[in-house]
Design a protein around this motif. Structure first.
Motif, PDB file in Angstrom:
ATOM      1  N   ASP A 288       0.847  -1.193   0.000  1.00 47.56           N
ATOM      2  CA  ASP A 288       0.000   0.000   0.000  1.00 47.56           C
ATOM      3  C   ASP A 288       0.888   1.250   0.000  1.00 47.56           C
ATOM      4  OD1 ASP A 288      -1.615   2.191   0.727  1.00 47.56           O
ATOM      5  OD2 ASP A 288      -3.024   0.882   1.775  1.00 47.56           O
ATOM      6  N   PRO A 289       0.730   2.129  -1.005  1.00 47.68           N
ATOM      7  CA  PRO A 289       1.612   3.305  -1.093  1.00 47.68           C
ATOM      8  C   PRO A 289       1.523   4.241   0.112  1.00 47.68           C
ATOM      9  CG  PRO A 289      -0.163   3.435  -2.712  1.00 47.68           C
ATOM     10  CD  PRO A 289      -0.236   2.079  -2.118  1.00 47.68           C
ATOM     11  N   ILE A 290       0.375   4.241   0.779  1.00 51.06           N
ATOM     12  CA  ILE A 290       0.218   5.141   1.933  1.00 51.06           C
ATOM     13  C   ILE A 290       0.955   4.572   3.159  1.00 51.06           C
ATOM     14  CG2 ILE A 290      -1.471   6.258   3.484  1.00 51.06           C
ATOM     15  CD1 ILE A 290      -1.546   7.350   0.558  1.00 51.06           C
ATOM     16  N   LYS A 291       0.869   3.229   3.332  1.00 46.86           N
ATOM     17  CA  LYS A 291       1.495   2.608   4.516  1.00 46.86           C
ATOM     18  C   LYS A 291       2.986   2.335   4.316  1.00 46.86           C
ATOM     19  CE  LYS A 291      -2.826   0.291   5.755  1.00 46.86           C
ATOM     20  NZ  LYS A 291      -3.527  -0.968   5.515  1.00 46.86           N
ATOM     21  N   GLU A 292       3.372   2.014   3.096  1.00 47.39           N
ATOM     22  CA  GLU A 292       4.769   1.632   2.820  1.00 47.39           C
ATOM     23  C   GLU A 292       5.644   2.876   2.674  1.00 47.39           C
ATOM     24  OE1 GLU A 292       8.040  -0.417   2.361  1.00 47.39           O
ATOM     25  OE2 GLU A 292       6.222  -1.622   2.456  1.00 47.39           O
ATOM     26  N   PHE A 295      10.858   3.307  -0.719  1.00 48.50           N
ATOM     27  CA  PHE A 295      10.681   3.488  -2.162  1.00 48.50           C
ATOM     28  C   PHE A 295      10.564   2.121  -2.843  1.00 48.50           C
ATOM     29  CE2 PHE A 295      12.741   3.204  -6.302  1.00 48.50           C
ATOM     30  CZ  PHE A 295      12.046   4.149  -7.031  1.00 48.50           C
ATOM     31  N   SER A 296       9.613   2.003  -3.774  1.00 54.42           N
ATOM     32  CA  SER A 296       9.560   0.804  -4.620  1.00 54.42           C
ATOM     33  C   SER A 296       8.950   1.185  -5.959  1.00 54.42           C
ATOM     34  CB  SER A 296       8.737  -0.314  -3.960  1.00 54.42           C
ATOM     35  OG  SER A 296       7.378   0.046  -3.912  1.00 54.42           O
ATOM     36  N   ILE A 319       6.431   4.404 -10.021  1.00 55.58           N
ATOM     37  CA  ILE A 319       6.755   4.396  -8.594  1.00 55.58           C
ATOM     38  C   ILE A 319       5.493   3.944  -7.851  1.00 55.58           C
ATOM     39  CG2 ILE A 319       7.544   5.767  -6.611  1.00 55.58           C
ATOM     40  CD1 ILE A 319       8.874   7.668  -8.615  1.00 55.58           C
ATOM     41  N   CYS A 320       5.639   2.931  -7.016  1.00 53.95           N
ATOM     42  CA  CYS A 320       4.473   2.363  -6.317  1.00 53.95           C
ATOM     43  C   CYS A 320       4.374   2.837  -4.876  1.00 53.95           C
ATOM     44  CB  CYS A 320       4.541   0.846  -6.340  1.00 53.95           C
ATOM     45  SG  CYS A 320       4.542   0.197  -8.002  1.00 53.95           S
ATOM     46  N   ILE A 363       5.485   8.526 -12.775  1.00 51.69           N
ATOM     47  CA  ILE A 363       6.226   7.728 -13.760  1.00 51.69           C
ATOM     48  C   ILE A 363       7.520   8.477 -14.033  1.00 51.69           C
ATOM     49  CG2 ILE A 363       6.184   6.772 -16.101  1.00 51.69           C
ATOM     50  CD1 ILE A 363       3.773   5.746 -14.526  1.00 51.69           C
ATOM     51  N   ILE A 364       8.649   7.792 -13.909  1.00 51.54           N
ATOM     52  CA  ILE A 364       9.914   8.455 -14.244  1.00 51.54           C
ATOM     53  C   ILE A 364      10.699   7.573 -15.208  1.00 51.54           C
ATOM     54  CG2 ILE A 364      10.168   9.813 -12.111  1.00 51.54           C
ATOM     55  CD1 ILE A 364      12.205   7.626 -11.169  1.00 51.54           C
TER      56      ILE A 364
END
Length: 530
Positions: A288-292, A295-296, A319-320, A363-364
């Motif tokens: 979960d992007p909010i909890k994690e 960087f992934s 980027i997740c 997105i990069i």
């Protein structure tokens, strides 16, 4: 709330899908216009001197007036940071198009009001359904003669198997197109025309029961609108955000991207109905992007030679979770070692800008020294999880490819391998012949032209292609099967991929079923594993 969470919550990352000429590029440009990212919309087709659409950058695209590769465009609007993944819409799209949908959190489907759902839309729609992502429909070109509005909705429901909920309703079509009726606020939104859509038109909102309505639309239009709204209120699906989130109900909007009619209304509703970046599946469960906090990201596209002056390869990653800093060191899961992400950039079509910071949902593109593959995971998390791989989609056209000058074998192999790593083509070899014959498979026929063009222009290699009659490819799931003892059909061909995995090619679809019936236990799949 931390700055990281705040930034991620602002993000909206979506793909735009459509059939050729439904007006997708025009719609993309109007979004950029509203976000202040460009000052003037560029005409997609037209003379060589005409300004090219912002999202089309490859030479071959400029020559044909179509989008061949998928561009990534970022802009800000109303305190949102929006990432649009623009996918090619012509018949000859590539696997790249499918993969771009793996990086999006939702999709906007653009449909031509005079044509309804077309073949290309169906294929892309299947990928969205496979991922259960929200799908929003923009019925475009209402300023031209359009099909009956109820018929268009019926078409979407029948062809795509998804329920629809019109958020607004058109008032007239063609020259008589005056605007739309907002169902929730029971208001008429009337648009003033703009010259070729270079500036933003005025929108006038009037309640349906306001006496001044009769001076704005004809009596016939008002009566027709009232009848249709009554019918709609009784027959159409209720708006249900939960069903939208699951990809089971598509909110529908009407307008004309060329004249700006209904575009901003659509953008505002879309932003309110979509969520910030969604959790992603990994081998450690959902991330979960909010909890994690760590960087992934995962690589979904590799593009070589975007800049002729620098023979470069760019790996595009979604980027997740977490926060990206230029030059940061991350762990490359598939490579099993730490790498520094250098020259990070965001694209505004072929205009690149260096990025200092980016967040979950963005997105990069980063410089790829030749170590990344599509589907790779990069993370700073000590757990070293890997995101689910991206499926390999089945090509539908095949050709045997040979280089004309045998002395250029080395450049030929290098070029064809690099283009295959980008995912524009898939390479196969003859099974058990020991020959160096190369068979190329593509999702859309235009990729053969792109391959020829790029090998000549970037690798100085001329090729000859011999088209093959096969239209269907299947991966063999139970690889332990003895392929030499396989009982096939007369139109079947055995090949292998670069990882030596066996595959079968067929001319006719019925041969697939016959081959399965003749070989007990044989399991064939339409998707390969990357």
């Amino acid at each position: 709330m931390s700055n990281r969470i705040n930034e991620i919550k602002k993000r909206r990352t979506f793909a735009i899908i459509s059939h050729p000429d439904a007006g997708k590029t025009t719609l993309t440009e109007k979004f950029l216009l509203y976000g202040g990212a460009i000052n003037q919309a560029g005409s997609v087709k037209g003379k060589a001197t005409a300004k090219h659409a912002v999202s089309d950058w490859m030479e071959i695209e400029k020559e044909r007036g179509i989008s061949v590769t998928s561009s990534v465009l970022q802009f800000n609007y109303d305190d949102y940071c929006i990432n649009i993944l623009d996918t090619p819409g012509h018949q000859d799209f590539s696997e790249d198009t499918y993969r771009t949908l793996m990086a999006a959190d939702s999709a906007v489907m653009v449909i031509d009001a005079s044509k309804g759902v077309e073949a290309q839309t169906r294929k892309l729609f299947k990928v969205c359904v496979m991922r259960h992502i929200p799908i929003f429909t923009f019925i475009n070109k209402m300023d031209r003669e359009a099909r009956d509005t109820f018929e268009l909705l019926d078409d979407i429901e029948k062809e795509l198997g998804i329920a629809t909920c019109p958020i607004n309703w058109p008032i007239g079509s063609g020259k008589e197109f005056k605007g739309v009726f907002d169902r929730e606020h029971r208001e008429i939104e009337l648009f003033s025309d703009t010259k070729k859509g270079t500036s933003i038109g005025e929108v006038k909102k009037v309640a349906l029961n306001d006496p001044c309505v009769e001076t704005l639309i004809s009596e016939d239009q008002r009566m027709q609108l009232e009848e249709e709204i009554e019918l709609l209120d009784g027959a159409s699906a209720e708006f249900d955000q939960e069903l939208v989130n699951k990809g089971e109900l598509s909110p529908v909007f009407f307008g004309s991207a060329l004249t700006n009619f209904g575009v901003e209304t659509f953008l505002q509703h879309f932003l309110a109905m979509t969520s910030s970046p969604l959790p992603r599946k990994s081998d450690e469960g959902e991330i979960d992007p909010i909890k994690e906090e760590d960087f992934s990201a995962f690589v979904f596209k590799i593009q070589a030679n975007m800049n002729k002056a620098h023979r470069d390869r760019i790996a595009f990653m979604r980027i997740c979770s977490g926060e990206f800093d230029a030059g940061m060191e991350v762990f490359h899961i598939q490579g099993g070692k730490k790498v520094r992400l250098s020259q990070p950039q965001q694209m505004m079509a072929s205009e690149r800008k260096m990025v200092e910071k980016a967040y979950g949902g963005d997105i990069i593109g980063v410089f790829d020294p030749g170590i990344f593959s599509i589907g790779d995971t990069l993370t700073t998390s000590p757990r070293k999880f890997a995101y689910e791989g991206i499926p390999t989609f089945a090509p539908e056209h095949f050709a045997r490819v040979r280089q004309v000058d045998t002395m250029k074998r080395k450049q030929f192999i290098k070029g064809i391998n690099q283009i295959a790593q980008e995912g524009a083509i898939q390479i196969f070899q003859e099974y058990n012949t020991g020959m160096e014959e190369i068979i190329v498979g593509v999702v859309g026929e235009l990729q053969f032209d792109v391959l020829k063009y790029r090998l000549e222009n970037e690798y100085n290699v001329e090729i000859r292609m011999e088209r093959l009659p096969y239209e269907h490819i299947r991966w063999i799931e139970n690889e332990e099967l003895d392929l030499d003892r396989l009982v096939g059909t007369s139109d079947m061909k055995k090949i292998k991929d670069l990882k030596d995995r066996p595959l079968l090619l067929f001319v006719h679809s019925w041969s697939i079923r016959m081959t399965e019936e003749r070989n007990e236990g044989l399991k064939l799949s339409e998707f390969g594993r990357s």
